[in-house]
Motif scaffolding. Structure first.
Motif, short mmCIF file in Angstrom:
data_model
loop_
_atom_site.label_atom_id
_atom_site.label_comp_id
_atom_site.label_asym_id
_atom_site.label_seq_id
_atom_site.Cartn_x
_atom_site.Cartn_y
_atom_site.Cartn_z
N SER A 114 0.82 -1.19 0.00
CA SER A 114 0.00 0.00 0.00
C SER A 114 0.86 1.25 0.00
CB SER A 114 -1.00 -0.03 1.15
OG SER A 114 -0.34 0.00 2.36
N GLN A 117 5.13 3.68 -4.69
CA GLN A 117 5.05 4.16 -6.04
C GLN A 117 5.18 3.01 -7.01
OE1 GLN A 117 8.11 6.65 -7.56
NE2 GLN A 117 6.73 7.77 -8.89
N ARG A 218 -5.52 1.08 1.32
CA ARG A 218 -6.87 0.85 1.84
C ARG A 218 -7.37 2.15 2.40
NH1 ARG A 218 -8.85 -3.52 6.28
NH2 ARG A 218 -10.99 -2.81 6.37
N PRO A 219 -8.34 2.80 1.87
CA PRO A 219 -9.09 2.39 0.69
C PRO A 219 -8.35 2.75 -0.59
CG PRO A 219 -9.91 4.46 1.49
CD PRO A 219 -8.81 4.06 2.42
N ASN C 20 1.84 2.93 6.80
CA ASN C 20 2.70 3.20 5.64
C ASN C 20 2.02 4.16 4.67
OD1 ASN C 20 0.68 1.52 4.89
ND2 ASN C 20 1.99 -0.13 4.14
N HIS C 22 2.74 7.17 4.01
CA HIS C 22 3.60 8.24 3.52
C HIS C 22 3.10 9.59 3.96
CE1 HIS C 22 5.34 5.08 1.16
NE2 HIS C 22 6.35 5.87 0.87
N TYR C 46 1.87 -1.15 18.38
CA TYR C 46 1.05 -0.17 17.67
C TYR C 46 -0.10 -0.84 16.96
CZ TYR C 46 3.36 -1.92 13.49
OH TYR C 46 3.81 -2.73 12.49
N ILE C 47 -1.07 -0.03 16.65
CA ILE C 47 -2.13 -0.51 15.77
C ILE C 47 -2.55 0.65 14.89
CG2 ILE C 47 -3.74 -0.25 17.70
CD1 ILE C 47 -5.39 -2.43 16.17
N LYS C 49 -4.80 2.22 11.33
CA LYS C 49 -6.16 2.27 10.76
C LYS C 49 -7.22 2.31 11.85
CE LYS C 49 -4.51 -0.63 7.12
NZ LYS C 49 -4.51 -2.04 6.78
N ASP C 54 -12.46 1.73 8.95
CA ASP C 54 -11.57 0.59 8.74
C ASP C 54 -11.73 -0.49 9.80
OD1 ASP C 54 -10.28 1.14 6.38
OD2 ASP C 54 -8.84 2.49 7.33
N PHE C 190 -8.34 11.47 5.03
CA PHE C 190 -7.95 10.68 3.85
C PHE C 190 -9.22 10.22 3.16
CE2 PHE C 190 -7.52 8.17 7.74
CZ PHE C 190 -8.51 7.22 7.54
N ASN C 191 -9.04 9.59 2.02
CA ASN C 191 -10.17 9.23 1.18
C ASN C 191 -10.98 8.07 1.78
OD1 ASN C 191 -11.85 8.96 -1.02
ND2 ASN C 191 -10.42 7.66 -2.14
N ILE C 192 -12.27 8.26 1.89
CA ILE C 192 -13.16 7.14 2.17
C ILE C 192 -14.18 7.13 1.05
CG2 ILE C 192 -14.76 6.09 3.81
CD1 ILE C 192 -13.51 7.79 5.99
N THR C 220 -2.63 11.65 3.06
CA THR C 220 -2.09 10.75 2.04
C THR C 220 -1.63 11.55 0.83
OG1 THR C 220 -4.38 10.43 1.41
CG2 THR C 220 -3.37 8.69 2.71
N GLU C 222 -2.14 11.59 -2.58
CA GLU C 222 -2.79 11.61 -3.90
C GLU C 222 -2.36 12.80 -4.76
OE1 GLU C 222 -4.37 10.83 -1.19
OE2 GLU C 222 -5.64 9.08 -1.51
N ILE C 225 0.87 12.19 -6.37
CA ILE C 225 0.80 11.14 -7.40
C ILE C 225 0.21 11.70 -8.68
CG2 ILE C 225 -0.33 8.97 -8.00
CD1 ILE C 225 -0.02 8.16 -5.06
N SER C 249 8.82 10.60 -1.91
CA SER C 249 9.25 9.40 -2.64
C SER C 249 8.14 8.83 -3.51
CB SER C 249 9.72 8.34 -1.65
OG SER C 249 8.60 7.81 -0.98
N THR C 250 6.87 9.18 -3.28
CA THR C 250 5.83 8.62 -4.15
C THR C 250 5.76 9.36 -5.48
OG1 THR C 250 4.27 9.91 -2.87
CG2 THR C 250 4.31 7.56 -2.44
N GLY C 251 6.49 10.44 -5.63
CA GLY C 251 6.50 11.15 -6.91
C GLY C 251 7.59 12.19 -6.91
N PRO D 304 -2.73 -7.30 13.24
CA PRO D 304 -1.82 -6.17 13.04
C PRO D 304 -0.95 -5.89 14.26
CG PRO D 304 -4.09 -5.40 13.21
CD PRO D 304 -4.13 -6.89 13.14
N ILE D 305 -1.49 -6.08 15.46
CA ILE D 305 -0.69 -5.74 16.64
C ILE D 305 0.48 -6.70 16.80
CG2 ILE D 305 -0.75 -5.42 19.14
CD1 ILE D 305 -3.66 -4.76 18.98
#
Ligand SMILES: Nc1ncnc2c1ncn2[C@@H]1O[C@H](COP(=O)(O)OP(=O)(O)OP(=O)(O)O)[C@@H](O)[C@H]1O
Ligand SMILES: Nc1ncnc2c1ncn2[C@@H]1O[C@H](COP(=O)(O)OP(=O)(O)OP(=O)(O)O)[C@@H](O)[C@H]1O
Ligand SMILES: [Mg+2]
Ligand SMILES: [Mg+2]
Lengths: 327, 490, 371, 338
Positions: A114, A117, A218-219, C20, C22, C46-47, C49, C54, C190-192, C220, C222, C225, C249-251, D304-305
């Motif tokens: 996820s 790039q 996600r999403p 992750n 970014h 950690y946890i 989302k 989610d 972020f996008n839902i 995020t 986007e 990108i 780094s994503t673009g 996940p944990i």
């Protein structure tokens, strides 16, 4: 009117945003024309988007990515087909379970990929770009998926309307027993329709993760699209052109919804974003109502009326949802 | 190409549709196949086209055995069939229907072939019309043309003239004779003796899945009728002690859609205590009439009156009819009257107009047990309806019948019953129900109608062609009226 | 297991987005990793989302309980949206310490003593982002991809605008009216899909309607990108992501730079206090270490230049940062009006921290909804 | 009985095999994953009570769906019905001037039933009157409910100052349904779920309505001959289903989130559809399967944990259960025929 988008730009964005949806909805049209409802779309789109992105990222090849998306779709098509055509289980039940399964499978397997790039499909200039007027340049500078989607509309239209194979496929969706009586193999034809349809759905999913909303996460951004595609097939009366028009209408609502934020500052932004979904489905209901009478009468004398009738009357394939059992 | 059926038999579960049928049809002739409803004619033909598999026997073409597992193989051998229930695609156009199953051709050539053929047979077909806008007759015309276009050499016609006008017949028949003369082998299934007589050189009669008669032209009609419908039973003295009273059911010039031709200009009055048999070929209008009376079909024109009340033209009509103690027993029991997966006692729970919120399972079981005992149903209260044999399903339906019914409508009441069960059913209907109850029933068995009814109404193509007291008519008169032979009716 | 927990100092991190992404959540995640490296014996569980979309049906108190049962002594919740849950959990576990990022509960005397707040003065980062954007834009149109509308996001968008306005009028000496700064809110961090506006589409719309720099205020990437895609297609556009040092780094080719958080300093402060039993309830709003902005140990707020920034802008930006640092440039000072033309700061007035923290609406000159 | 246990064994093997395969593809330890899900659901009372708090709404939705499945309706609109129930409850809870918490909560209880029920009625009406298949009517109404709740949360019911995805303002403490000390699940919720289960069982197995619904589901044509109007019972069943779903919404508001949030339905409606399909529409199995599904949902948080895996695995297992059950059913039917 709609934000600051000029007219050609608006058309270009609508075309770009509708392309994957058109491909998906046409895939479903193909399956439904043969009498099989593939309800698993919503999950399959995500699953194939994930598969396509992962493969494209690993191999660096967009072509392989799109193919992977297609085959991921086809894999689910095998399940839908086997369960509903050969085991005669409820198509709705199988599709629904598969929709949820595929969605979660995509999230689970795609997790390591996820927000990284990966390769993306870029817009390309049309041939003769430089001699076109600038508005056409804007409209026609599109990623290949757009051309593929438009081509598919015409291909499918041609296939259903003029080709022998298309006629056979439609006949199975209308009356499998009669098709059998004329020497066709309804189960085989349905299986093919489901597989090719699911392959297209997979390509559509790949178009999301490789072109329209590049990347995986996600999403992903394609959630809910499968349900819309299913509604579009009905909205479009199982007619490729109308299905495509419906997809463009949906994309238009989505693109312009962002601009509407400024026009109605009192309404929360989120409302405009949800709106296209129910709007789509209620247009469908409205269409259903308004064509009910004319469908019942169903008498069109001259060829012009027939043409109009063909354009606006929507009717499901007669044997849709029931798989054929040979005696 | 000669076709030989050799010891063909076919079972549907426990139903023996065909037993040991042996028959030869020669090329260059038209071979007639006749018999009452359910005799097995269509089944025999479907076996020849590979649409249905056979349970036993062989099929030989020109003396050599062939395998027919699906219609594709049959069509390779030049076998084609015009099915009794149109096997076509109503939402598609005439041309599309014509092309499906034909060898590949360009559209223009196909259209040209279709047009030539329509002219040759004197039909009027617009290639671009949707088939759903056509009559059954026109739909059969398309099929016929398609089969001829496909170079069929063994042509099976299962009741090809159901919806064809006399004028079209005049074009069709010479064409068929011409085809036969050109060497085609034509098998013609029909109920219409006149047609068979004018077309066929040979006729085979089927009854209860067996061949009962074989004859060459010229034909002797009474002989054929006997072979079809069984021996003409002598009139027994009826010992009905039923009281006939005031009029309870009235059809006022009713028009309705349903079955093949629907129902037109229907005027009927039924009195208390009458037993009326509805005769006619399958789909001639009897079932539509019964459903109209039960409130399950809604008339397009005219009214249905029950006990002085006009039935509403809405979905509530059937409930209204049931409130007036009208009962309806359809022929297709599992499809229309029973719940395949539900137990017998559940069926008893559903019956009646109890108003209590709860249902007593004990009570239902007691009712079911009583029903099983009284009606000699072979089964237990916990068995599901689909576990019962056809005969026992009918007994169950009778056990569920409202015992206070004032009008009972039965569609083919002895369908699938053996002779003794049939007699038992009639005994129950005539003697256990109140003598004031009126009974309207349809049956494909002419004997049954003649035997049990006081009055006979005969249907042909959606119209009532005869309405007479049973004493004033005869087996032959009814049989001929059923087949639509006008001159015999007088 | 309890003995192991005594040797180690276990702290729990609840992230609203994916670890992750970014962006916002990853910045926290990386800070946690740094803590593990620099504070001996510390261990992060950690946890991610942690949001109802989610993780339907899962509440913050439940997750806290789970982390506590795994030995966590201090819990960090990284989203404004966790306010209620963190407060409830803090009350249920008085012996566990809680840090809520971006909230201001600790300012409320009635809130539990084991709950502190931590935030970074991202205003400075966003001012620099706005500055870089205005220096780069050729069309004079800047798009700001906003999350949802609240005090925090309004002040960040406003800071960004002030930076851009400064560059446009003071450095480039252009006419203020030739600069368009448009804010589009997507509705969440972020996008839902089906709930928020699609950030990809919003970013596209920005570029399609003439903007050539899009600044992202969401978690995020986007916007970057899309910019990268457009750049590869030949358009001269750039974007500025947000939150996380590695976001470019994503673009990389289209990245003008990124204002980002270093949560290490704040985390270390609270964790050391807990270990040393010197915990007190605090509301901590940490700014950049102007002397060494990119020092991950000491500077909470920073700006990382991207590949797409030209060298002239780089020098101007450095000068701008210096000015912000030594106080010679103060952007939240009068005269400033709100979007509805009412007066925010009179001439000569400078906003207090609290005035900035609770900014009621966008500023005059910005386009976009304030409510 | 023997066949049933054989089927269950076969099904479990299929599910286990497929899940293991998925885990292997993801490079994750198979046994540790299962163990952690198990521990995550049952290792402590806190976890068990969290499982129960998922079990309660799942039960309510499933019980509701049993009614519509009996009548052979695909009530996919159940998600929207949960949402509308929650909105109904919240509307009642916001009525000013009522002092007594018990009274407001009772009011909210009924309002949620009404909210869900009316939403169901709408989908039912679209089917019986409009001829719109309940799947599409229901889906459309789901989206409408989603839009409506967003509008409320970001519009009229927003928090003072900031509207946020985290929902409306927290309810006052006295409107939180109480829990046993140390438990996370509202006692009233469990009682309501059990009561609805018993009532559903009574209704469907012991009342005349139950048998009529079953009859209509099996053969609407034949039902006409038993003075039973399919349309009326379609509507009745979908109203009850919506009402039960609405109660789930009520509990989500008063017992779990203590406020209205955009995703208040938590996807329990869709999950319940899977669950009821898996149960083969048998009420007796529902509480156990609901427990199984709930424990998967809760236990998967450990992935996940502890193992840094995505917890979507629970959904994979759930979907796979249903497909395996269908597969076994299909193969059995096929064998029976030949
Ligand atoms: N698919 C089937 N399944 C079970 N029984 C069948 C099936 N098709 C036909 N039958 C039974 O086989 C017997 C012969 O039916 P068939 O259709 O051949 O009669 P027919 O002579 O063509 O009658 P008709 O004059 O009414 O067309 C009947 O008893 C019928 O009920
Ligand atoms: N699917 C089934 N499951 C269980 N028992 C069955 C099933 N089908 C039939 N039976 C039982 O088998 C017996 C024979 O049934 P069958 O239908 O062959 O009777 P039949 O000889 O045709 O009788 P009838 O003349 O009444 O139609 C019946 O007692 C019936 O209850
Ligand atoms: Mg026949
Ligand atoms: Mg039998």
């Amino acid at each position: 009117m709609l934000g600051d988008l000029s007219f050609p730009v608006l058309i270009a964005s609508v075309l770009a945003a509708s392309a994957p949806l058109i491909i998906i909805a046409l895939g479903e049209t193909l399956a439904e024309k043969s009498g099989v409802i593939n309800l698993s779309l919503d999950g399959v789109v995500l699953f194939s988007a994930m598969a396509a992105f992962v493969v494209a990222k690993e191999t660096g090849s967009l072509t392989l990515g799109f193919l992977a998306g297609g085959f991921a779709g086809m894999l689910t098509g095998v399940l839908v087909g086997y369960f509903s055509i050969y085991l005669h289980l409820s198509q709705v039940a199988v599709g629904f379970a598969l929709a949820l399964l595929c969605r979660d499978l995509a999230y689970f397997l795609g997790n390591p990929y996820s927000r990284v790039q990966g390769p993306t499909l870029l817009e390309s200039k049309p041939p003769l770009h430089d001699i076109l007027p600038s508005s056409l340049q804007t409209i026609m500078t599109q990623p290949l998926t757009v051309w593929f989607a438009l081509l598919l509309v015409f291909l499918l239209y041609y296939f259903f309307t003029f080709s022998k194979a298309g006629l056979c496929l439609r006949s199975v969706g209308e009356n499998p027993a009669a098709s059998f009586a004329r020497g066709l193999n309804p189960s085989k034809i349905q299986m093919w329709a489901v597989l090719v349809g699911a392959f297209l759905v997979g390509i559509g999913g790949a178009a999301y993760s490789l072109s329209l909303k590049p990347g995986w996460g996600r999403p992903q951004g394609a959630e809910g699209i499968g349900w819309i595609a299913l509604a579009l097939v009905i909205f479009g009366g199982w007619h490729p052109m109308r299905v495509a028009l419906g997809a463009m209408l949906f994309a238009f609502l989505q693109v312009s919804g962002i601009g509407l934020q400024d026009l109605f500052p009192g309404v929360p932004a989120q409302v405009f974003q949800t709106a296209p979904f129910p709007l789509m489905i209620f247009t469908l209901i409205f269409m259903h109502y308004s064509t009910r009478k004319s469908r019942k009468q169903g008498y069109n004398e001259n060829s012009f009326q027939r043409f109009i009738g063909k354009l606006f009357m929507s009717r499901a394939p007669k044997a849709i949802g029931k798989s054929y059992k040979q005696e | 190409m000669d076709v030989k059926f050799q010891n063909i038999s076919k079972n549907f579960g426990s139903v023996k549709a065909l037993t040991d049928v042996t028959l030869t049809a020669h090329s260059g002739t038209i071979h007639g196949l006749i018999g009452e409803n359910g005799a097995g004619k269509s089944t025999l033909m479907k076996i020849l086209t590979g649409y249905q598999s056979k349970s036993g026997g062989k099929i030989l073409i020109d003396g050599s055995e062939i395998q027919l597992n699906d219609p594709r193989q049959a069509s390779k051998h030049g076998i084609g069939m015009l099915y009794q229930e149109p096997m076509d695609f109503t939402p598609l156009t005439v041309l599309e229907n014509f092309s499906l199953g034909s060898p590949y051709q360009g559209r223009r050539e196909l259209r040209f072939s279709l047009e030539t053929l329509t002219i040759r047979f004197g039909f009027h077909l617009d290639p671009d019309r949707l088939v759903e806008q056509l009559t059954v007759g026109e739909r059969q015309q398309i099929e016929l043309l398609r089969l001829i276009h496909c170079k069929t050499r063994i042509l099976i016609l299962d009741e090809p003239t159901t919806g064809i006008s006399p004028a079209q017949k005049e074009a069709l028949f010479p064409a068929l004779q011409q085809l036969a003369a050109d060497g085609m082998n034509i098998l013609l299934v029909s109920h219409k003796l006149e047609e068979v007589a004018s077309l066929c050189s040979e006729v085979t009669v089927l009854r209860h899945g067996r061949i009962t008669h074989h004859a060459h032209a010229p034909f002797h009609f009474p002989e054929l009728l006997t072979a079809m419908f069984g021996s003409v039973p002598e009139q027994k003295n009826k010992t009905h002690c039923r009281t006939q009273g005031s009029s309870i059911l009235l059809f006022e010039n009713v028009e309705a859609t349903g079955e093949r031709q629907g129902l037109q200009h229907c005027v009927v009055a039924v009195n208390e205590g009458e037993v009326i048999g509805l005769a006619g070929l399958d789909g001639a209008g009897q079932s539509t009439l019964l459903r109209l009376a039960a409130g399950l079909a809604i008339p397009n024109k005219g009214n249905v009156q029950l006990f002085g009340n006009t039935l509403p033209k809405s979905n509530s009509a059937s409930q209204q009819a049931q409130k007036l103690d009208v009962s309806f027993l359809p022929a297709d029991r599992l499809e229309e009257a029973l719940f395949a997966d539900m137990s017998l006692s559940d069926h008893f729970s559903l019956r009646g107009r109890q108003s209590s919120f709860w249902r007593s399972i004990k009570k239902a079981q007691t009712l079911a047990k009583n029903g099983i005992r009284e009606f000699s149903i072979k089964g237990n209260p916990e068995d599901t309806a689909q576990d019962l044999s056809g005969g026992n399903q009918q007994r169950l339906l009778l056990a569920l019948l409202n015992p206070h019914s004032r009008l009972v409508l039965l569609e083919n009441p002895t369908r699938g019953l053996d002779i003794r069960s049939g007699q038992w059913v009639w005994h129950y209907l005539l003697n256990t129900l109140s003598p004031k109850t009126a009974i309207l029933f349809s049956s494909p068995e002419l004997d049954e109608i003649l035997h049990y009814s006081d009055r006979i109404i005969v249907f042909h193509d959606g119209e009532i062609v005869m309405d007479k007291a049973v004493n004033e008519t005869s087996h032959n008169a009814v049989a001929t009226a059923m087949t639509g032979m006008k001159e015999a009716i007088q | 297991q309890s003995s192991a927990a005594e040797e180690n100092f276990v702290f729990g991190l609840l992230m609203v987005g994916p670890s992750n992404d970014h962006g916002w959540s990853q910045a926290h995640f990386e800070a946690g990793k740094e803590i593990e490296k620099h504070i001996p014996g510390s261990k992060m569980i950690y946890i991610d989302k942690v949001n109802p979309a989610d993780r339907p049906g899962i509440t913050i108190p439940f997750l806290v309980e789970d982390l506590v049962s795994k030995g966590a002594k201090l819990i960090i919740g990284n989203s404004n949206d966790m306010t209620d849950g963190i407060r409830e959990a803090a009350m249920l576990h008085p012996d566990i310490k809680f840090i809520h990022i971006s909230g201001d509960d600790a300012l409320n005397p009635e809130s539990p003593d084991n709950l502190s707040n931590l935030m970074g003065k991202m205003e400075f980062g966003q001012m620099m982002a706005g500055f870089a954007a205005a220096m780069t834009t050729k069309t004079g149109k800047i798009g700001y991809l906003g999350p949802l509308i609240n005090d925090e996001t309004k002040r960040l968008a406003a800071s960004c605008y002030l930076g851009a306005h400064y560059a446009w009028t003071n450095v480039l000496k252009k006419d203020a009216s030739a600069l368009t700064f448009k804010v589009s809110w997507i509705g969440f961090w972020f996008n839902i899909p089906g709930v928020t506006s699609d950030p990809t589409q919003v970013a596209k719309n920005f570029f399609d309607s003439g903007a050539d720099v899009v600044i992202s205020g969401i978690d995020t990437t986007e916007a970057l990108i899309v910019a990268d895609q457009k750049k590869k297609e030949g358009a001269d556009v750039t974007a500025i992501p947000y939150d996380y040092q590695g976001a470019c780094s994503t673009g990389p080719d289209a990245c003008l730079g990124v204002p980002y958080f270093n949560w290490f300093k704040g985390y270390a402060h609270f964790i050391n206090n807990t270990i040393n039993n010197t915990w007190e309830k605090e509301w901590l709003w940490l700014g950049p270490n102007w002397a060494d902005m990119n020092n991950t140990m000491t500077s909470t707020i920073s700006f990382q230049n991207g590949k797409a920034m030209n060298s002239e802008t780089q020098t101007q930006l450095a000068a701008f940062a210096k000015g912000l640092g030594d106080g010679s440039i103060s952007l939240f000072s009068g005269p400033l009006n709100f979007q509805d033309k009412s007066v925010f700061l009179k001439k000569g007035e400078t906003a207090t921290d609290m005035q900035i923290w609770n900014l009621p609406q966008l500023l005059e000159g910005m386009e976009g909804a304030s409510k | 009985m023997k066949r049933l246990s054989l089927d269950i064994l076969l099904g479990s093997l299929l599910v286990f095999g497929f899940t293991a395969l998925v885990l292997l593809i993801a490079g994750a330890p198979v046994l540790a994953s299962f163990k952690n899900i198990w521990l995550g659901a049952f290792a402590s009372t806190s976890k068990i009570s969290q499982v129960l708090s998922v079990w309660v709404p799942l039960m309510l939705c499933s019980c509701g769906l049993i009614y519509t499945f009996r009548a052979n309706l695909w009530n996919i609109g159940i998600e929207g019905q949960v949402t509308m129930g929650a909105i109904g409850a919240m509307a009642a809870l916001r009525i000013p001037g009522i002092e007594h918490p018990a009274l407001i909560l009772t009011l909210a209880f009924f309002a949620s039933f009404l909210g869900g029920g009316l939403w169901g009625l709408l989908a039912g009406g679209l089917k019986t009157r409009g001829g719109v298949h309940e799947i599409f009517g229901g889906l459309g109404l789901n989206f409408v409910a989603q839009g409506f709740i967003l509008w409320l949360i970001f519009g009229p019911w927003k928090r003072p100052g900031i509207a946020s995805m985290s929902g409306t303002e927290l309810l006052p403490r006295d409107l939180w349904l109480s829990t046993f000390p140390g438990w996370r699940v509202a006692t009233a919720g469990v009682i309501i779920a059990v009561a609805v289960l018993i009532l559903t069982w009574l209704f469907l197995e012991k009342s005349r309505m139950g048998i009529k619904l079953k009859a209509i589901g099996q053969n609407p044509k034949a039902a006409l001959l038993y003075a039973t109007s399919p349309e009326r019972y379609y509507l009745q069943s979908i109203i009850i289903a919506g009402g039960c779903a609405g109660l789930a919404g009520f509990l989500q508001v008063t017992a779990v989130y203590h406020r209205l949030i955009p995703s208040i339905s938590s996807g329990y409606g869709y999950l319940a559809l899977l669950l009821v399909m898996l149960s083969g529409y048998r009420i007796i199995l529902i509480p156990f399967l609901a427990l199984f599904f709930a424990s998967l949902n809760v236990g998967a948080i450990q992935l996940p944990i502890v193992l840094q895996l995505d917890s979507a695995l629970s959904g994979v297992i759930q979907g796979c259960c249903v497909l395996s059950a269908l597969l076994i059913l299909g193969l059995r039917q096929k064998r029976k025929q030949s």
